[in-house]
Structure formats: C-alpha cells, structure tokens
Design an enzyme around this catalytic site. Structure first.
Site, PDB file in Angstrom:
ATOM      1  N   SER A 132      51.074 -33.734 -30.713  1.00  5.69           N
ATOM      2  CA  SER A 132      52.023 -33.812 -31.826  1.00  5.69           C
ATOM      3  C   SER A 132      52.445 -32.389 -32.205  1.00  5.69           C
ATOM      4  CB  SER A 132      51.316 -34.448 -33.031  1.00  5.69           C
ATOM      5  OG  SER A 132      52.101 -34.365 -34.195  1.00  5.69           O
ATOM      6  N   TYR A 145      44.151 -35.271 -39.609  1.00  5.33           N
ATOM      7  CA  TYR A 145      44.981 -35.656 -38.443  1.00  5.33           C
ATOM      8  C   TYR A 145      45.343 -34.428 -37.625  1.00  5.33           C
ATOM      9  CZ  TYR A 145      49.023 -37.544 -35.838  1.00  5.33           C
ATOM     10  OH  TYR A 145      49.913 -37.907 -34.850  1.00  5.33           O
TER      11      TYR A 145
HETATM   12  P1  NDP Z   1      52.033 -46.726 -33.006  1.00  2.53           P
HETATM   13  O1  NDP Z   1      51.179 -46.984 -34.195  1.00  2.53           O
HETATM   14  O2  NDP Z   1      53.306 -47.465 -32.877  1.00  2.53           O
HETATM   15  O3  NDP Z   1      51.176 -46.942 -31.678  1.00  2.53           O
HETATM   16  C1  NDP Z   1      49.838 -46.561 -31.572  1.00  2.53           C
HETATM   17  C2  NDP Z   1      49.212 -47.253 -30.395  1.00  2.53           C
HETATM   18  O4  NDP Z   1      47.842 -46.844 -30.298  1.00  2.53           O
HETATM   19  C3  NDP Z   1      49.226 -48.767 -30.511  1.00  2.53           C
HETATM   20  O5  NDP Z   1      49.631 -49.324 -29.289  1.00  2.53           O
HETATM   21  C4  NDP Z   1      47.773 -49.120 -30.801  1.00  2.53           C
HETATM   22  O6  NDP Z   1      47.452 -50.358 -30.166  1.00  2.53           O
HETATM   23  C5  NDP Z   1      47.049 -47.974 -30.098  1.00  2.53           C
HETATM   24  N1  NDP Z   1      45.691 -47.795 -30.587  1.00  2.53           N
HETATM   25  C6  NDP Z   1      45.287 -47.424 -31.836  1.00  2.53           C
HETATM   26  N2  NDP Z   1      43.951 -47.400 -31.901  1.00  2.53           N
HETATM   27  C7  NDP Z   1      43.501 -47.769 -30.663  1.00  2.53           C
HETATM   28  C8  NDP Z   1      42.212 -47.944 -30.084  1.00  2.53           C
HETATM   29  N3  NDP Z   1      41.096 -47.725 -30.791  1.00  2.53           N
HETATM   30  N4  NDP Z   1      42.133 -48.322 -28.783  1.00  2.53           N
HETATM   31  C9  NDP Z   1      43.245 -48.540 -28.067  1.00  2.53           C
HETATM   32  N5  NDP Z   1      44.486 -48.399 -28.560  1.00  2.53           N
HETATM   33  C10 NDP Z   1      44.600 -48.019 -29.836  1.00  2.53           C
HETATM   34  O7  NDP Z   1      52.284 -45.152 -33.014  1.00  2.53           O
HETATM   35  P2  NDP Z   1      53.060 -44.143 -32.025  1.00  2.53           P
HETATM   36  O8  NDP Z   1      53.674 -44.843 -30.891  1.00  2.53           O
HETATM   37  O9  NDP Z   1      53.877 -43.287 -32.885  1.00  2.53           O
HETATM   38  O10 NDP Z   1      51.821 -43.265 -31.538  1.00  2.53           O
HETATM   39  C11 NDP Z   1      51.550 -42.956 -30.182  1.00  2.53           C
HETATM   40  C12 NDP Z   1      51.005 -41.534 -30.112  1.00  2.53           C
HETATM   41  O11 NDP Z   1      52.021 -40.609 -30.492  1.00  2.53           O
HETATM   42  C13 NDP Z   1      49.810 -41.265 -31.022  1.00  2.53           C
HETATM   43  O12 NDP Z   1      48.849 -40.489 -30.322  1.00  2.53           O
HETATM   44  C14 NDP Z   1      50.424 -40.438 -32.148  1.00  2.53           C
HETATM   45  O13 NDP Z   1      49.493 -39.603 -32.777  1.00  2.53           O
HETATM   46  C15 NDP Z   1      51.495 -39.673 -31.390  1.00  2.53           C
HETATM   47  N6  NDP Z   1      52.568 -39.123 -32.218  1.00  2.53           N
HETATM   48  C16 NDP Z   1      53.392 -39.933 -32.942  1.00  2.53           C
HETATM   49  C17 NDP Z   1      54.364 -39.395 -33.768  1.00  2.53           C
HETATM   50  C18 NDP Z   1      55.226 -40.240 -34.656  1.00  2.53           C
HETATM   51  O14 NDP Z   1      55.900 -39.679 -35.540  1.00  2.53           O
HETATM   52  N7  NDP Z   1      55.290 -41.550 -34.460  1.00  2.53           N
HETATM   53  C19 NDP Z   1      54.578 -37.936 -33.846  1.00  2.53           C
HETATM   54  C20 NDP Z   1      53.696 -37.180 -33.002  1.00  2.53           C
HETATM   55  C21 NDP Z   1      52.734 -37.759 -32.240  1.00  2.53           C
HETATM   56  P3  NDP Z   1      46.491 -51.492 -30.755  1.00  2.53           P
HETATM   57  O15 NDP Z   1      46.509 -51.367 -32.252  1.00  2.53           O
HETATM   58  O16 NDP Z   1      47.099 -52.763 -30.245  1.00  2.53           O
HETATM   59  O17 NDP Z   1      45.160 -51.215 -30.142  1.00  2.53           O
END
Ligand code: NDP
Length: 239
Positions: A132, A145
C-alpha cells in the site's frame, strides 16, 4: 498450458479483479478466500476455488499442492488478502492489531514459504505482494495498519535480494485508495465517515481493475525483468 496463478483474497476487490484479468489471459487459477461461495463465476472454468484462511499455513499449503497437481507448478503468487482496521492506538481494540498482523504479514510470509522452494528449484517464478502507499507513508489513524504494510515492503525487498540469484522475481504493488470493501471492516464510524469524505474530496479513487492492470503489467514482463515496485494512486490523491 499457461502458468498457474495463485491469488489470495480473491473473493472481492483487487483480488477478484486480478482473477478476472488473468482468466481473460487464459491462465489456470487457484483462488483463495474464506467466502469461497462468492467465486461461483469461476466454476467450470480453468480454476480451483478453495476456502482457505491465509493465516492457516496447513490449509493454505494443501490448496496450493492440490492446484499444482491439476495445473502444474505455481508461476505466480499474488499475496493480496488483507484487512484494514483503522484506529488510534490509544483506544483501538488490540484484537484488531492481531488480526491485521496475522493476515497482512503472517499470511504473506506463509504464501511465500509455500511457493518459494519450488520456484527456487525451477529457477523461475514471480511473487507479487500487495502492500500500500501506507507501506511508504503514514496517514491519520493508520498506525497499526501502516506497520503491517511497512512490514510487507521490508520483507518483500529482503526476500527479493535473498532469491534474486535463483531467478525468482519479487514485486510490490503499492496502491493508493481503491474503491473496494476494505474500509467497511473498520469499526469506528467516525473514521469511516472521515475516510469517505476524503475520497469524495479528491473526486473518487482508483478501481480494483486499475490495480489488476498493474499486477498484469508486472507479471507479463520478460522473465529477466523484475518490476520491483509499482506505486499507483489516483491522480488527485495527494498523500
Ligand atoms: P477487500 O476487502 O475488498 O478484499 C480483501 C480480501 O482479503 C477479500 O477477498 C477477503 O476474503 C480476503 N481476506 C481477508 N482476510 C482473509 C484471511 N484471513 N484469509 C484469506 N483471505 C482473507 O479489499 P481490497 O481488495 O481493497 O484489498 C486487497 C489488498 O489491497 C489488501 O492487502 C489491502 O491492504 C490492499 N490495499 C487496498 C487499498 C484500498 O484502498 N482498497 C489500498 C492499498 C492497499 P474473505 O473475507 O472471503 O476471506
């Protein structure tokens, strides 16, 4: 057959957009998430969808081994699963810190340890860790975070050096704000309202597809080219 792509956190946001983009390019996929029921659109296509928690090394590894039996060795791991629970250290529930460090840091380490031995042996492979801009800069109420994402930056760069001689590529994608479900899990209503206001002020943020494009750009470079880091944010995002 094209290389197997493993994507964690594929059930929403950036992971889902990346899964769709690689599928369009004809790659077999292993898609991991806890809410695996959300991945129905991939059924019957060249994809395995496995219910796995990235903090559970055993389940995570089992899913990768099953997919490799079916589709061949992992060509690329996209360590994308993550949680963002914003808060102030003086009043945030410590359980939230633990969840973030377990998923964002230990989950990424787990993924790397699962695929690295094979990649090192084959002298081929790509690991893309989704960090990020919060892995480079600090933001209000982001302390815990930010710590997880600074860790992802540091760990990735260190591993890159450790395995460069084996021809294995490590890359960081560092997105700015992206419209996904990420913010919704933060428990403080005030922080969520302020964050939404900030997004609105800058006239909107990136889409998950914008980040999927950066992932594909990184992966589709020739094998001798390692894109070490892509930092990508909305043009109007200042910090
Ligand atoms: P979402 O919340 O839409 O997606 C997060 C994903 O992570 C979901 O598919 C969720 O699936 C999965 N997840 C969470 N916990 C677990 C776990 N314990 N085991 C397996 N899967 C898990 O967020 P984003 O798409 O935005 O996030 C994706 C990445 O991008 C993250 O690492 C985030 O930190 C990073 N990011 C996002 C930004 C933003 O502004 N959106 C900015 C910068 C970085 P499920 O709950 O079904 O397990």
């Amino acid at each position: 057959m094209k290389e197997l792509i493993v994507i964690t956190g594929a059930s929403s946001g950036i992971g889902l957009a990346t899964a769709r983009a690689f599928q369009e390019k004809g790659h077999p996929l292993l898609l991991l998430a806890r809410r695996v029921e959300r991945l129905k659109e991939f059924e019957g296509k060249q994809a395995l969808c496995a219910k796995a928690d990235v903090t559970d090394m055993k389940g995570f590894k089992h899913a990768v081994l099953e997919a490799e039996k079916k589709f061949g060795p992992t060509g690329c791991l996209v360590n994308n699963a993550g949680v963002m629970l914003l808060g102030l250290i003086q009043d945030q529930n410590p359980d939230e810190w633990k969840q973030m460090y377990d998923v964002n840091v230990i989950g990424v380490l787990n993924g790397m340890q699962i695929v690295l031995p094979g990649m090192i042996q084959r002298k081929k492979g790509t690991i893309i860790n989704i960090s990020s801009v919060a892995g480079r800069f600090t933001f209000p109420s982001h302390a815990a975070y930010c710590g997880t994402k600074y860790a992802v930056h540091g760990i990735t760069e260190n591993v890159r050096k450790d395995v460069a001689k084996y021809n294995v590529r490590l890359a960081i994608i560092a997105p700015g704000a992206v419209e996904t479900e990420l913010l919704s899990h933060t428990t403080s209503e005030q922080i969520k309202t302020d964050y939404e206001g900030w997004k609105k002020e800058m006239g909107g943020v990136l889409s998950a597809e914008d980040i999927a494009n950066a992932v594909l750009y990184t992966y589709f470079q020739p094998p001798q080219v390692c894109v070490r880091e892509v930092m990508v944010a909305a043009t109007r995002q200042e910090p």
